[in-house]
Scaffold this motif. Sequence first.
Motif, PDB file in Angstrom:
ATOM      1  N   SER A 105      58.795  -0.564  58.177  1.00 29.63           N
ATOM      2  CA  SER A 105      59.504  -0.111  59.375  1.00 29.63           C
ATOM      3  C   SER A 105      60.780   0.641  59.017  1.00 29.63           C
ATOM      4  O   SER A 105      61.605   0.923  59.901  1.00 29.63           O
ATOM      5  CB  SER A 105      59.848  -1.312  60.271  1.00 29.63           C
ATOM      6  OG  SER A 105      60.741  -2.188  59.599  1.00 29.63           O
ATOM      7  N   GLU A 109      63.385   2.281  61.807  1.00 24.48           N
ATOM      8  CA  GLU A 109      64.694   1.637  61.921  1.00 24.48           C
ATOM      9  C   GLU A 109      65.811   2.641  61.645  1.00 24.48           C
ATOM     10  O   GLU A 109      66.840   2.640  62.327  1.00 24.48           O
ATOM     11  CB  GLU A 109      64.778   0.448  60.965  1.00 24.48           C
ATOM     12  CG  GLU A 109      63.906  -0.737  61.377  1.00 24.48           C
ATOM     13  CD  GLU A 109      64.058  -1.928  60.454  1.00 24.48           C
ATOM     14  OE1 GLU A 109      64.914  -1.865  59.552  1.00 24.48           O
ATOM     15  OE2 GLU A 109      63.327  -2.920  60.637  1.00 24.48           O
ATOM     16  N   ALA A 113      68.619   3.819  64.360  1.00 25.66           N
ATOM     17  CA  ALA A 113      70.044   3.697  64.052  1.00 25.66           C
ATOM     18  C   ALA A 113      70.766   5.026  64.223  1.00 25.66           C
ATOM     19  O   ALA A 113      71.867   5.088  64.784  1.00 25.66           O
ATOM     20  CB  ALA A 113      70.216   3.173  62.623  1.00 25.66           C
ATOM     21  N   ARG A 302      65.374 -11.104  60.397  1.00 27.19           N
ATOM     22  CA  ARG A 302      66.727 -10.571  60.367  1.00 27.19           C
ATOM     23  C   ARG A 302      67.742 -11.705  60.386  1.00 27.19           C
ATOM     24  O   ARG A 302      67.744 -12.546  61.282  1.00 27.19           O
ATOM     25  CB  ARG A 302      66.943  -9.672  61.580  1.00 27.19           C
ATOM     26  CG  ARG A 302      68.302  -9.026  61.678  1.00 27.19           C
ATOM     27  CD  ARG A 302      68.502  -7.942  60.623  1.00 27.19           C
ATOM     28  NE  ARG A 302      67.613  -6.814  60.851  1.00 27.19           N
ATOM     29  CZ  ARG A 302      67.537  -5.766  60.048  1.00 27.19           C
ATOM     30  NH1 ARG A 302      68.262  -5.732  58.953  1.00 27.19           N
ATOM     31  NH2 ARG A 302      66.715  -4.785  60.319  1.00 27.19           N
ATOM     32  N   SER A 306      73.460  -7.547  57.738  1.00 25.98           N
ATOM     33  CA  SER A 306      72.289  -6.763  57.343  1.00 25.98           C
ATOM     34  C   SER A 306      71.362  -7.567  56.436  1.00 25.98           C
ATOM     35  O   SER A 306      70.445  -7.025  55.840  1.00 25.98           O
ATOM     36  CB  SER A 306      72.739  -5.486  56.615  1.00 25.98           C
ATOM     37  OG  SER A 306      73.507  -5.822  55.468  1.00 25.98           O
TER      38      SER A 306
END
Length: 324
Positions: A105, A109, A113, A302, A306
């Motif tokens: 992904s 992602e 962002a 997650r 981060s």
Amino acid sequence: MSATHSVGKRAALTPRHLTRAGERLSFVYLERCTIHRDDNAITADDADGTLHLPSATIGTLLLGPGTRITHQAMSLLGETGAGVVWVGERGVRFYASGRALTRSSALVEAQAARWANQRSRLTVAREMYRLRFPDEDPAGLTRHELLGREGTRVQKCYRAQAARTGIRWQGRQYTPGDFASGDAVNQGITAAAQCMYGVAHAVVTSLGCSPGLGFVHSGHELSFVLDIADLYKTEIGIPLAFDVAAEGEEDVGSRTRRALRDRINETGLLDRCVTDIKRLLLPEGAGGGVGVREDEDRVMLRGDGSREVASGRNHGDADEAVIW
């Protein structure tokens, strides 16, 4: 019944078995036939016989008037990540698309962002302009200024191609739903644009990006597809449409489609399209895989900040990681 049963029991293909997006046929157009599958090939049956197409080599399958397609054929195209677009004189309808050729992904992602931040979204829009017109520096331009310059450059392109080919240019004319309303060169421009949208849609989805998160276009489910297709409008689509129209006014749509397919393959546009998308979305030096093998089914959870933590475990007790 036995054929259907055996198809259902085949193992799903993984990215290791699939052809990279940049190495596929740009698009295959079929009309007035029945599309089915024979093992891992797509077949097209009409009065002249049966055509076999290895499914993993197809970037986009364009289904024209009079086509019928079976459930098994659609299942195979979905497995191999091919885009499927129903087309006709009334324009393109993006009815379906295949699954991504990557299991990572990372790109979507990165796209989300960059899209979610107003500054980075404008930065990508400027970079798209720079890719289209490398002789201009869009640094510092507002969105309105970018749109104004883009419009001016496209108009100059139309006039330059008209002068080069000797075609009388009366402006861009296209009535949605009425392909034949425009003159020959306008029909060619429309046909080229429709095919480029299909090709861009196939590449965007094969990379796992979101078709709807655009940086120039907005508010449409295919905004990012339109962004990518437009990167090559003045370089490939418009000049080719003028070339085809200059050769004659008969069957401009089909002749443009064939000429565009050849031009895309000759110039390696699919591979370039993949490179451009990654360059636009990924941080400098991140590379295509961003540290993750694209054929690896890697599912993480997650954590704070981060940080990523392993999935498939119960994280309720730090001293006792239980596998689900």
